[in-house]
Design an enzyme around this catalytic site. Structure first.
Site, PDB file in Angstrom:
ATOM      1  N   CYS A   1      -9.689  58.183 -58.066  1.00 60.46           N
ATOM      2  CA  CYS A   1      -8.140  58.171 -57.634  1.00 60.46           C
ATOM      3  C   CYS A   1      -7.519  57.457 -58.944  1.00 60.46           C
ATOM      4  O   CYS A   1      -7.992  57.844 -60.105  1.00 60.46           O
ATOM      5  CB  CYS A   1      -7.824  57.380 -56.487  1.00 60.46           C
ATOM      6  SG  CYS A   1      -8.478  55.629 -56.482  1.00 60.46           S
TER       7      CYS A   1
ATOM      8  N   ARG B   1       0.167  64.269 -59.673  1.00 58.04           N
ATOM      9  CA  ARG B   1      -0.485  63.499 -60.450  1.00 58.04           C
ATOM     10  C   ARG B   1      -1.758  64.377 -60.940  1.00 58.04           C
ATOM     11  O   ARG B   1      -2.066  64.220 -62.080  1.00 58.04           O
ATOM     12  CB  ARG B   1      -0.850  62.046 -60.017  1.00 58.04           C
ATOM     13  CG  ARG B   1       0.438  61.104 -59.684  1.00 58.04           C
ATOM     14  CD  ARG B   1       0.065  60.027 -58.959  1.00 58.04           C
ATOM     15  NE  ARG B   1      -0.776  59.171 -59.969  1.00 58.04           N
ATOM     16  CZ  ARG B   1      -1.512  58.014 -59.262  1.00 58.04           C
ATOM     17  NH1 ARG B   1      -1.287  57.567 -57.836  1.00 58.04           N
ATOM     18  NH2 ARG B   1      -2.272  57.348 -60.042  1.00 58.04           N
TER      19      ARG B   1
END
Length: 285
Positions: free
Chosen positions: A242, A182
């Site tokens: 995050c 990611r």
């Protein structure tokens, strides 16, 4: 009696010994990604540590925001704590059903609200159960309402404009807790409408690298090594981020355990920065 390892972390044997302490509140802070197909509250109702209350990360939040589980106002937080029977002077221990995933977000939230007497259960419910310790499906009796005094510690929170200034000035390091795929932009985001990649200049510190195979946090020396190998100097200013501000708190907890308790957390995280219409710079690779 103080916890053996740190005021930010308690072990299962410590909790077992203090479970009946009148000034202790145990919270199940479980939360799961939308793609997990799990219902944290239903799982809590099925089994939880005796006496534990459920802390609903999505409900105890700024529900007026379009972003998920953003930090609530001090007024809302104090109201929810009063209703739950959590007041000033209480010691709080938070766990989650994964082991070490969302409990740190609850730990961080209490600290933002000025309550420092809060710790995460190392290894969470899986370790507790693996050791044969009791769980129950019995509803926890309501606690008497208590007064909670919020004292906002704004130094622990960063917003979009803060992060923009940081990447322009280099005044802090940015540690991203998402997976390498990611972070690099090679894997899709679990939420729709988001670009792939990372905040320019940020470093990838996947939260999983802070954990042992049993879901407990690594030793302080090992945690220090994980950060430094990722290019983060732990004793200099750090901002954690995050996907939506949950696992970033694991990095913040890890930093606290090695002597950096005041790292900021970017609350909106990639769900805000990575929006297609955000107009923010994105790096890949």
């Amino acid at each position: 009696m103080a916890p053996a390892r740190s005021s930010h972390l308690v072990e299962t044997d410590w909790l077992a010994d203090h479970l009946d302490a009148p000034d202790l509140v145990v919270l199940d802070g479980s939360w799961h990604l939308p793609t997990a197909g799990r219902n944290a509250r239903a799982e809590y109702e099925e089994e939880h540590i005796p006496g534990a209350l459920f802390f609903d990360i999505d409900e105890i939040s700024d529900e007026s925001s379009s972003l998920p589980h953003m930090l609530p106002s001090t007024v809302k937080f104090a109201s929810r704590m009063k209703r739950m029977g959590i007041g000033d002077g209480m010691r709080i221990v938070v766990y989650d059903s994964v082991g070490m995933f969302s409990a740190a977000r609850v730990w961080w939230t209490f600290r933002v609200m000025g309550h420092e007497d809060v710790a995460v259960l190392n290894g969470g419910l899986p370790k507790w159960k693996a050791e044969g310790r009791p769980v129950t499906s019995e509803p926890t009796p309501p606690r008497s309402q208590r007064h909670f005094t919020p004292r906002l510690n704004a130094s622990l929170v960063r917003d979009l404009q803060d992060v923009k200034r940081i990447i322009e000035s280099g005044s802090a390091q940015i540690a991203d807790a998402r997976s390498p795929g990611r972070f690099a932009g090679a894997e899709p985001e679990p939420r729709p409408g988001l670009r792939s990649g990372h905040i320019p200049g940020s470093r990838n510190v996947p939260y999983s690298r802070l954990l042992n195979p049993d879901g407990t946090l690594k030793s302080p020396d090992e945690l220090h090594r994980v950060f430094t190998e990722a290019g983060i100097e732990p004793m200099k200013p750090v901002v954690t981020t995050c996907g939506s501000g949950v696992t970033a708190a694991i990095l913040s907890l890890g930093l606290a355990l090695i002597g950096q308790p005041d790292s900021g957390l970017y609350d909106g995280s990639w769900t805000e920065w990575g929006r297609e219409d955000a107009g923010t710079p994105v790096e890949q690779g």
